[in-house]
Scaffold this active site. Structure first.
Site, PDB file in Angstrom:
ATOM      1  N   ASP A 141       0.847  -1.197   0.000  1.00 25.22           N
ATOM      2  CA  ASP A 141       0.000   0.000   0.000  1.00 25.22           C
ATOM      3  C   ASP A 141       0.882   1.246   0.000  1.00 25.22           C
ATOM      4  OD1 ASP A 141      -2.285   1.822   0.760  1.00 25.22           O
ATOM      5  OD2 ASP A 141      -3.305  -0.077   1.009  1.00 25.22           O
ATOM      6  N   HIS A 212      -3.746   6.200   3.290  1.00 28.36           N
ATOM      7  CA  HIS A 212      -4.404   4.972   2.816  1.00 28.36           C
ATOM      8  C   HIS A 212      -3.790   3.704   3.424  1.00 28.36           C
ATOM      9  CE1 HIS A 212      -5.689   1.921  -0.162  1.00 28.36           C
ATOM     10  NE2 HIS A 212      -6.712   2.725  -0.395  1.00 28.36           N
ATOM     11  N   SER A 542     -10.968  -1.019  -1.220  1.00 32.13           N
ATOM     12  CA  SER A 542      -9.696  -0.917  -0.501  1.00 32.13           C
ATOM     13  C   SER A 542      -9.869  -1.200   0.983  1.00 32.13           C
ATOM     14  CB  SER A 542      -9.144   0.502  -0.605  1.00 32.13           C
ATOM     15  OG  SER A 542      -8.292   0.638  -1.697  1.00 32.13           O
TER      16      SER A 542
END
Ligand SMILES: *[C@@H]1O[C@H](CO)[C@@H](O)[C@H](O)[C@H]1NC(C)=O
Ligand SMILES: *[C@@H]1O[C@H](CO)[C@@H](O)[C@H](O)[C@H]1NC(C)=O
Ligand SMILES: *[C@@H]1O[C@H](CO)[C@@H](O)[C@H](O)[C@H]1NC(C)=O
Ligand SMILES: *[C@@H]1O[C@H](CO)[C@@H](O)[C@H](O)[C@H]1NC(C)=O
Ligand SMILES: *[C@@H]1O[C@H](CO)[C@@H](O)[C@H](O)[C@H]1NC(C)=O
Length: 764
Positions: A141, A212, A542
């Site tokens: 990620d 994220h 996600s």
């Protein structure tokens, strides 16, 4: 003057581009034969890889200046920068299996960067057992914010002995940032730098600049944190799905996306590091499996016993949009949770529009000021969407500005309104989003309303000389809406590259998920946001993916000997097809199709003890790939097994992969299909199961035998199922399909229930 010079410059420039097009370097991923004849001539894989570059480029250049990565675990091969003519030349060298240009993939949040989500801390008994202990979840990620309370290692066992990874030093990151929770961290930049050699405007280290990766890795394996909240919203204990698991982060995504060459490098090293689960909230559009680096790398990972969990993508509700669809990958769609953050709009004419928001309102009054409402749709489309620099100060100052959703980030719109002097914002869904909710943190009082509400609002504005409204904040409300439902953006089947497998496999929470957030970023992720938080809210597949990665870690911890296929089977066959109210899971306002839900909504508690599993050995996938019509070399490039598909399919007549779901496609006059399946008893000895079928409309389903008697644990028994098409079901939307399910029920009532969805399509 200028207008005369420009054309000249243009021609001149084009001329340069054209004459030098041949010389432009691009990144290519080169896959080699793993036992290549020439490989034995070299002392190391890397030297072997360099020899290919050396043969290709001109002799006065250093081949190592072109080599980005040498891969040996996720695939045999390398990534290099080549000109087009070099690419052509290299393609024909012996031992080269395939060569493909690098691809840029994207993170699967509903707004691709810097927007927010919220995790339901599921207060189930299974958390208390410290499940997930001893397992290692590798997260590919944007990196991690290691100081977040979610990565504290209190009560964590020592780092597993098998761990071979490192805590890579870089900008604002060194080995002291790892601990017994966050046991490894690496970063991969070469694919990026090959394309944009200028400085990467973010931490050149495993440290997360966007939020994220911090969010997803804490969702998978974050430590329990009490009093977690976003400005008082959703206050409670936050923890990952597998709070006992260790986390290793691999930063492969940068400000503009994630290159395949970097992803392959991370998978390659993660396999050697010793992860048990790989979590990839990354994807693009579906591509054939032999062209899909994530599919190829995850095949190797699966052979090493690693469970690979991927996001299905956010291109729903379009059919055939599901990505990451290899049958050895668990493909995860998104569902909603039963938590709402109401923030209604009260119009001066008395009408109430339902909206949602996470603005830190005044708890005593809960009500914003009554303000004049403006919607600048007549100006131009830029101001309709509240793009940067589009709002004239004199028109919005002190007012409540309506912004249509789309084009730029939702939180960014709030920033634009605030900068132009606006006092509040109403985000209005368009036909594209309909009633899809998405809660965001905003820098000014704001709420998001659905499409129906936005029509009412705009009519009111149009028909009123001085339209007025106020926003009333309702805090956090739990349990009032039907949940889970399919998130509108969640990618849908059928699978484009592999229609004989139903995808996505399952859905998991992916809307308004709260999880850890970098402590130097405001909750909106905008540069101007100076507020500081430990948690923020995001939506997307996600967010669904790491939920299942955590569940996979729980299962592996409880059943260390299970294969990745068995772990996935446990998650799929125990998934729920009804919502918390006991009714069919909804997709918008109708019953969800199996192309949206796969096997259903994950149920971690039941997945730990599924009763039966459908196991698959790595070699079984070879026959499956043959059945897709792949050539020998395509099958080889994925599986490293050299087989004649012709022979393979002759020996395995009527082969079907032992998958825990059914995808039946009737073509032309073909009206009958048979599948065989094999289930392994992982429950109690002396178990009797009987089959229960909910046949799809227009299809007769016959199962033989109808009962399975297991004497021992670990015993496997086979059954066959015939699907007979009686009439084609017309759906009128270009796709004729029907659905049902097949369930093995344990004789002891209320005990095991092993369900497989059935998807039937008719092709002309
Ligand atoms: C590692 O980083 C910490 C702060 O994050 C710092 O205190 C320490 O000196 C650094 N160690 C080395 C060896 O650079
Ligand atoms: C508002 O009125 C204008 C002109 O009268 C019209 O063009 C526009 O479509 C109307 N908008 C809505 C949302 O009704
Ligand atoms: C974030 O967590 C740290 C460590 O637990 C704590 O000291 C800090 O006050 C928290 N910040 C906020 C905004 O809650
Ligand atoms: C597979 O085997 C055949 C003959 O057995 C051989 O000609 C071919 O080169 C092999 N292919 C690969 C990719 O190893
Ligand atoms: C279960 O059976 C398989 C082969 O059928 C064997 O490889 C495996 O070791 C067995 N596992 C246990 C726990 O007995």
């Amino acid at each position: 003057m200028e207008s005369k010079i420009q054309p000249f410059f243009l021609t001149f420039f084009l001329f340069i581009i054209l004459t030098h097009a041949e010389e432009t370097l691009g990144t290519y991923i080169v896959q080699l034969h793993p036992h290549g004849k020439t490989s034995t001539l070299f002392t190391s894989k890397q030297n072997w890889h360099l020899s290919f570059i050396q043969q290709t480029i001109s002799s006065n250049q250093d081949p190592s200046s072109r080599l980005l990565y040498s891969y040996h675990s996720a695939m045999d091969g390398f990534a290099a920068t080549l000109t087009h003519s070099e690419f052509k030349y290299l393609q024909n060298l012996p031992d080269v299996l395939s060569i493909k240009p690098d691809r840029l993939l994207q993170l699967q949040t509903t707004y691709s960067y810097k927007f927010l989500g919220l995790n339901p801390a599921r207060e189930n008994g299974w958390y208390q057992s410290g499940f997930g202990r001893g397992t290692i979840i590798g997260v590919l990620d944007t990196g991690v914010w290691p100081e977040s309370p979610s990565f504290n290692d209190q009560g964590m066992p020592p780092v597993p002995k098998k761990w071979k990874g490192i805590c890579q030093q870089g900008q604002a990151f060194n080995f002291s940032n790892c601990n017994r929770k966050l046991i490894g961290a690496r970063y991969f930049t070469k694919g990026h730098l090959a394309v944009s050699p200028s400085r990467i405007p973010e931490y050149l280290s495993p440290r997360d600049s966007s939020g994220h990766g911090t969010h997803t890795s804490s969702t998978a394996g974050g430590a329990p944190v009490t009093m977690a909240n976003v400005f008082g919203y959703a206050a409670g204990v936050a923890r990952g799905m597998a709070p006992g698991a260790h986390i290793a982060v691999y930063k492969v995504c940068w400000f503009n996306g994630c290159y395949n060459s970097d992803i392959m490098a991370a998978m390659d090293v993660a396999i050697r590091d010793g992860v048990d689960v790989l979590s990839l909230s990354i994807g693009g559009f579906p591509v054939p499996l032999f062209d899909d680096s994530i599919a190829i790398g995850s095949f190797r990972a699966m052979e090493h016993g690693i469970s690979v969990i991927c996001a299905a993508g956010n291109n729903g509700p379009t059919a055939m949009s599901v990505a990451n669809e290899a049958p050895w990958i668990a493909t995860i769609g998104a569902s909603t949770v039963d938590r709402k953050f109401p923030a209604i709009v009260r119009l001066a004419n008395g009408k109430i529009l339902y909206g949602e928001s996470m603005y830190p309102f005044d708890r005593r009054t809960r009500t914003g000021e009554e303000l004049e409402v403006v919607y600048l749709s007549n100006e131009d489309t830029e101001s309709q969407f509240c793009l940067r620099g589009s709002l004239p100060r004199e028109k919005v100052k002190g007012k409540m500005v309506v912004c249509d959703r789309g084009v730029n980030g939702r939180s960014e719109k709030g920033q634009v309104v605030k900068e132009a002097g606006g006092a509040a914002m109403i985000l209005a869904n368009t036909e594209l989003n309909l009633e899809e909710d998405s809660v965001d943190v905003h820098v000014l009082p704001a709420t998001l309303i659905g499409f129906d509400e936005s029509v009412i609002l705009k009519n009111y504005i149009n028909s009123t000389a001085r339209p007025l409204a106020r926003i009333e904040f309702g805090g956090t409300v739990i349990g009032r809406t039907r949940a889970p439902q399919v998130a509108r953006f969640s990618a849908r089947g059928p699978s484009y590259s592999n229609p004989s497998i139903l995808k996505p496999d399952v859905i998991a929470p992916g809307v308004n998920i709260i999880a850890a957030w970098p402590q130097n970023l405001g909750p909106t992720g905008l540069p101007e946001d100076s507020r500081r938080v430990n948690f923020s809210v995001m939506s997307g597949t996600s967010m669904s993916c790491p939920h299942v990665s955590g569940i996979a870690a729980l299962i592996r911890s409880a059943h260390p000997a299970w294969s990745p296929a068995a772990v996935k089977s446990a998650i799929m066959t125990t998934a729920e097809i009804t919502d918390h109210a006991g009714r069919a899971i909804l997709d918008e306002d109708k019953q969800a199709s199996v192309f949206a839900t796969g096997s259903g909504h994950v149920n971690p508690q039941r997945a730990l003890n599924p009763g039966l599993v459908y196991d698959i050995r790595p070699e079984d996938y070879v026959a499956h790939l043959c059945s897709l019509g792949y050539t020998m070399s395509e099958v080889f490039s994925i599986t490293h097994r050299n087989v004649s598909c012709h022979e393979m399919l002759k020996v395995n007549r009527g082969f079907s992969l032992n998958y825990p779901s059914f995808s039946v496609s009737f073509k032309g006059g073909m009206s009958r299909k048979m599948f065989s399946r094999r289930v392994t008893n992982v429950g109690s000895p002396n178990s009797i199961y009987s089959v229960e079928v909910m046949a799809p409309e227009g299809v007769k389903v016959i199962v033989k035998p109808k009962k399975l008697f297991f004497k021992r644990r670990n015993q496997s028994l086979s059954y066959r199922v015939w699907f007979l098409s009686r009439k084609r079901v017309k759906k009128g939307n270009g796709m004729d399909f029907a659905q049902g399910h097949l369930t093995w029920l344990h004789s002891q009532k209320g005990s095991y229930r092993v369900r497989s969805p059935i998807a039937v399509t008719w092709k002309s």
